[in-house]
Design a protein around this motif. Structure first.
Motif, PDB file in Angstrom:
ATOM      1  N   LEU A  45       0.837  -1.197   0.874  1.00  0.00           N
ATOM      2  CA  LEU A  45       0.191  -0.468   0.212  1.00  0.00           C
ATOM      3  C   LEU A  45       1.311   1.085   0.125  1.00  0.00           C
ATOM      4  N   CYS A  46       0.560   2.419  -0.860  1.00  0.00           N
ATOM      5  CA  CYS A  46       0.865   3.707  -0.522  1.00  0.00           C
ATOM      6  C   CYS A  46       0.430   4.600  -0.995  1.00  0.00           C
ATOM      7  N   ALA A  47       0.535   6.189   0.082  1.00  0.00           N
ATOM      8  CA  ALA A  47      -0.295   6.833   0.566  1.00  0.00           C
ATOM      9  C   ALA A  47       0.422   8.878  -0.686  1.00  0.00           C
ATOM     10  N   ASP A  48       0.304   8.050  -1.857  1.00  0.00           N
ATOM     11  CA  ASP A  48       0.915   8.761  -2.874  1.00  0.00           C
ATOM     12  C   ASP A  48       2.338   9.733  -3.186  1.00  0.00           C
ATOM     13  N   LEU A  49       3.043   7.537  -2.738  1.00  0.00           N
ATOM     14  CA  LEU A  49       4.261   8.312  -3.250  1.00  0.00           C
ATOM     15  C   LEU A  49       5.381   7.101  -3.569  1.00  0.00           C
ATOM     16  N   ILE A  50       5.210   6.337  -4.790  1.00  0.00           N
ATOM     17  CA  ILE A  50       5.135   5.408  -5.297  1.00  0.00           C
ATOM     18  C   ILE A  50       6.720   4.950  -5.562  1.00  0.00           C
ATOM     19  N   GLY A  51       7.605   6.744  -6.496  1.00  0.00           N
ATOM     20  CA  GLY A  51       8.246   6.808  -6.816  1.00  0.00           C
ATOM     21  C   GLY A  51       9.152   6.772  -5.522  1.00  0.00           C
ATOM     22  N   SER A  52       9.224   7.822  -4.789  1.00  0.00           N
ATOM     23  CA  SER A  52      10.085   8.043  -3.575  1.00  0.00           C
ATOM     24  C   SER A  52      10.364   6.962  -2.979  1.00  0.00           C
ATOM     25  N   LEU A  53       9.453   5.769  -2.455  1.00  0.00           N
ATOM     26  CA  LEU A  53       9.434   5.049  -1.940  1.00  0.00           C
ATOM     27  C   LEU A  53      10.264   4.344  -2.528  1.00  0.00           C
ATOM     28  N   LYS A  54      10.122   3.991  -4.251  1.00  0.00           N
ATOM     29  CA  LYS A  54      10.568   2.809  -4.683  1.00  0.00           C
ATOM     30  C   LYS A  54       9.680   1.799  -5.162  1.00  0.00           C
ATOM     31  N   MET A  55       8.511   0.977  -5.014  1.00  0.00           N
ATOM     32  CA  MET A  55       7.654   1.110  -5.376  1.00  0.00           C
ATOM     33  C   MET A  55       7.091   0.784  -6.781  1.00  0.00           C
ATOM     34  N   ASP A  56       7.129   1.726  -8.081  1.00  0.00           N
ATOM     35  CA  ASP A  56       7.103   1.331  -9.191  1.00  0.00           C
ATOM     36  C   ASP A  56       6.874  -0.454  -9.588  1.00  0.00           C
ATOM     37  N   ASP A  57       8.555  -1.308  -9.265  1.00  0.00           N
ATOM     38  CA  ASP A  57       8.299  -2.307 -10.079  1.00  0.00           C
ATOM     39  C   ASP A  57       7.243  -3.178  -9.328  1.00  0.00           C
ATOM     40  N   PHE A  58       6.716  -3.464  -8.208  1.00  0.00           N
ATOM     41  CA  PHE A  58       5.655  -3.651  -7.260  1.00  0.00           C
ATOM     42  C   PHE A  58       4.444  -3.420  -7.663  1.00  0.00           C
ATOM     43  N   LYS A  59       4.403  -2.352  -7.893  1.00  0.00           N
ATOM     44  CA  LYS A  59       3.525  -1.747  -9.168  1.00  0.00           C
ATOM     45  C   LYS A  59       2.887  -2.526  -9.845  1.00  0.00           C
ATOM     46  N   ALA A  60       3.463  -2.619 -10.715  1.00  0.00           N
ATOM     47  CA  ALA A  60       4.168  -2.746 -12.100  1.00  0.00           C
ATOM     48  C   ALA A  60       3.817  -4.728 -11.970  1.00  0.00           C
ATOM     49  N   ASN A  61       4.465  -4.936 -11.372  1.00  0.00           N
ATOM     50  CA  ASN A  61       4.368  -6.608 -11.647  1.00  0.00           C
ATOM     51  C   ASN A  61       3.236  -7.269 -11.097  1.00  0.00           C
ATOM     52  N   HIS A  62       3.038  -6.581  -9.556  1.00  0.00           N
ATOM     53  CA  HIS A  62       1.188  -6.839  -8.899  1.00  0.00           C
ATOM     54  C   HIS A  62       0.413  -5.927  -8.766  1.00  0.00           C
TER      55      HIS A  62
END
Lengths: 281, 317
Positions: free
Chosen positions: B33-50
């Motif tokens: 889960l992310c509160a509007d900081l996907i890039g800052s938290l480096k969660m992009d890959d997880f979001k793209a893959n899942h």
């Protein structure tokens, strides 16, 4: 068709439980508990598809979350009388070393409780999270939640309410106990909230009213309608119009009994208005 | 004296992102889960893959914590991501009641902790989060030191049942711990052997402690540097054993000296091994805007500060 008389008898017994629990420890919240007795009896006895045994994950059954945790007396009574733990344990309400804490908790392993509540306004988010997991698990069962109306003054609710519609969480039925009372007075005098229906609708929820929120037939009919509205892309809100303190005449229509226990005479009076049906604990 | 090689500066938050990406592939119960900081938290890959297991909650951290608590019911392992300030101070009661008291298996992952967040200034530079989180019964508190360790810790906490606070940061810093390390929660890592002073460091201050140890060595002071990546549960034995040998201790953290690692160490030592101690941390103050290096210098959170504290504490023996 459910046997309404049986549910009514159970409700009367639950009212007795509430009064006796709160009286014994001279603390607790009888007003809101009495107002929700019919609803929780109907929910646990007829509306929810529940397993006989309790496990935290609750996969393959409907789940319930109590957000306004101060009405723990009615929650504990209904849980006990629905078979989650021995009714005799109601004797330990708010006592030291009890699983029946002042506000519900998972901390002591009380069957039937899946989240701590008491600090208000957190239940929407938790129930929505559980609903999301049901979808991930391919579990078609529903999540039910109950919230006080005064509780809606907490901001976190509206974060959750906004999230739910934006993410099409349509496997949840959230009920608002609309009794119009909170600790310091009526909700209109403490912090006027305007139209709760309009607010939920503006946030993208499907809303329906149960005008007679202390009438078991009306609750069953209304909740059946609510259930039929799930799975259609929108979260469902039920506005349950109740009377605080319902069933004990001197506790009704006032905030005075929100968090106050009856004395010996008041207990006797309250019990006399609710004759024993299924047997006291 | 054992020395360590920086294999190239990297940010710890990218270690978190890499760990989360790996978890996405290996553990189907992990959700993020992310509160509007996907890039800052480096969660992009997880979001793209899942995408089905990723939940963008918007700027609504209280709801994010509650959602995460609810998601555990049914077996998911939620990882929440936002800045440390919004992961703790903003949502303390939500964590306290819905996560910690309810014993929910939520992983609160917090980036941009401390002063090294830099230019955004004090509103975003939380220096109290370790204290807030360690006070919660049952909460595990981890502050990793580099990219490799943050990746390993992210993977490790998914296997641990219970609430965890994982703290990391924004800047690119030395990456010096092994790539294939086994991260053991609650197990301190001794980095150098020494006899004159024990330096207990956490987070970004671990590399600074190693730099300080080199200089101290040249000055004839033999420093034992220990990486305290887990502040709770604290590795009492490792601390007591080292201090029994060196006779004095410096604690170093990118956090207030009030409520941080230093006070946890003082509690253990005052009970079991009373020892002179000096504290490297912020001194009851908010931060301010500036570059990470400028701020760490101004507020005394670097190798120089550790050297000074070590020299002082060895004289107090």
């Amino acid at each position: 068709m459910p046997n309404t008389q049986q549910l009514q008898d159970l409700t009367t017994q639950v009212r007795r439980d509430i009064l006796r629990m709160v009286h014994k420890v001279n603390s607790g919240h009888p007003g809101g508990s009495l107002g929700c007795a019919e609803f929780l009896v109907a929910l646990y006895q007829e509306i929810m598809d529940r397993k006989d045994t309790f496990d935290m994950d609750g996969i393959g059954e409907d789940l319930f979350f109590l957000s306004n945790g101060h009405i723990s007396p009615v929650f504990y009574s209904v849980l006990a009388r629905s078979g989650y733990f021995p009714v005799e344990e109601l004797n330990t309400f708010r006592l030291i070393n009890s699983r029946l804490q002042g506000h519900p908790t998972t901390h002591d392993g009380l069957p039937g409780v899946r989240i701590a509540s008491g600090s208000l306004g957190q239940g929407f988010s938790v129930a929505l999270g559980a609903a999301q997991t049901k979808k991930l698990n391919g579990d078609n069962h529903l999540v039910y939640s109950l919230h006080g109306d005064g509780e809606l003054q907490e901001g976190q609710n509206w974060e959750g309410i906004m999230y739910a519609a934006g993410n099409n969480v349509d496997n949840i039925i959230s009920t608002i106990d609309l009794n119009g009372q909170q600790i310091d007075g009526s909700t209109d005098t403490v912090l006027p909230m305007g139209s709760i229906r309009t607010k939920f609708e503006a946030f993208g929820w499907t809303v329906l009213d149960i005008e007679k929120g202390n009438d078991i037939d009306a609750i069953l009919e209304g909740m059946a309608k609510a259930k039929a509205l799930t799975g259609k892309g929108k979260p469902v809100c039920v506005l349950l119009h109740t009377v605080m303190g319902n069933g004990v005449d001197f506790m009704m229509y006032t905030h005075a009994w929100h968090g106050k226990a009856p004395n010996d005479e008041q207990l006797a009076e309250g019990l006399s208005q609710n004759a024993e049906t299924l047997g006291d604990y | 004296m054992k020395t360590y090689t920086n294999t190239g500066n990297k940010d710890t938050r990218s270690g978190f992102g890499a760990g989360l990406t790996e978890l996405g592939q290996t553990n189907e119960n992990v959700v993020a889960l992310c509160a509007d900081l996907i890039g800052s938290l480096k969660m992009d890959d997880f979001k793209a893959n899942h995408p089905e297991r990723f939940f963008q909650v918007g700027i609504a951290e209280a709801n994010m914590i509650g959602l995460a608590a609810g998601m555990t019911i049914g077996g998911k392992i939620p990882f929440t991501g936002t800045f440390a300030n919004f992961s703790t101070g903003r949502v303390y009661d939500q964590i306290r009641q819905s996560v910690a008291y309810s014993d929910k298996n939520v992983k609160i992952c917090a980036s941009h902790a401390g002063l090294t967040l830099g230019e955004d200034g004090a509103t975003h530079q939380i220096l109290e989060d370790i204290g807030l989180m360690k006070m919660l019964p049952g909460m595990t508190v981890i502050n990793t030191c580099d990219y490799n360790q943050t990746k390993a810790a992210t993977i490790a906490i998914a296997k641990h049942h219970g609430p965890v606070y994982l703290r990391f940061g924004r800047p690119k810093v030395a990456n010096f711990t092994p790539e294939d390390q086994n991260f053991e929660i609650g197990k301190a890592v001794k980095l150098t052997e020494g006899n004159d002073v024990t330096i207990l460091a956490t987070g970004h201050l671990v590399w600074e402690a190693l730099e300080a140890a080199k200089t101290l060595n040249e000055k004839g002071i033999s420093a034992e540097v220990i990486n305290i990546h887990t502040i709770k549960p604290l590795d009492d034995k490792a601390i007591i054993d080292s201090v029994a040998k060196t006779g004095c201790v410096v604690t170093a953290e990118e956090h207030s000296v009030i409520g941080g690692l230093g006070e946890s160490v003082a509690r253990v030592l005052s009970q079991h091994q009373p020892t002179p101690q000096e504290f490297v941390g912020t001194k009851d103050t908010f931060g301010e805007s500036g570059t990470a290096d400028q701020l760490m210098e101004k507020y005394g959170l670097n190798a120089n500060a550790i050297i000074k504290a070590s020299e002082l504490v060895t004289k107090r023996k």
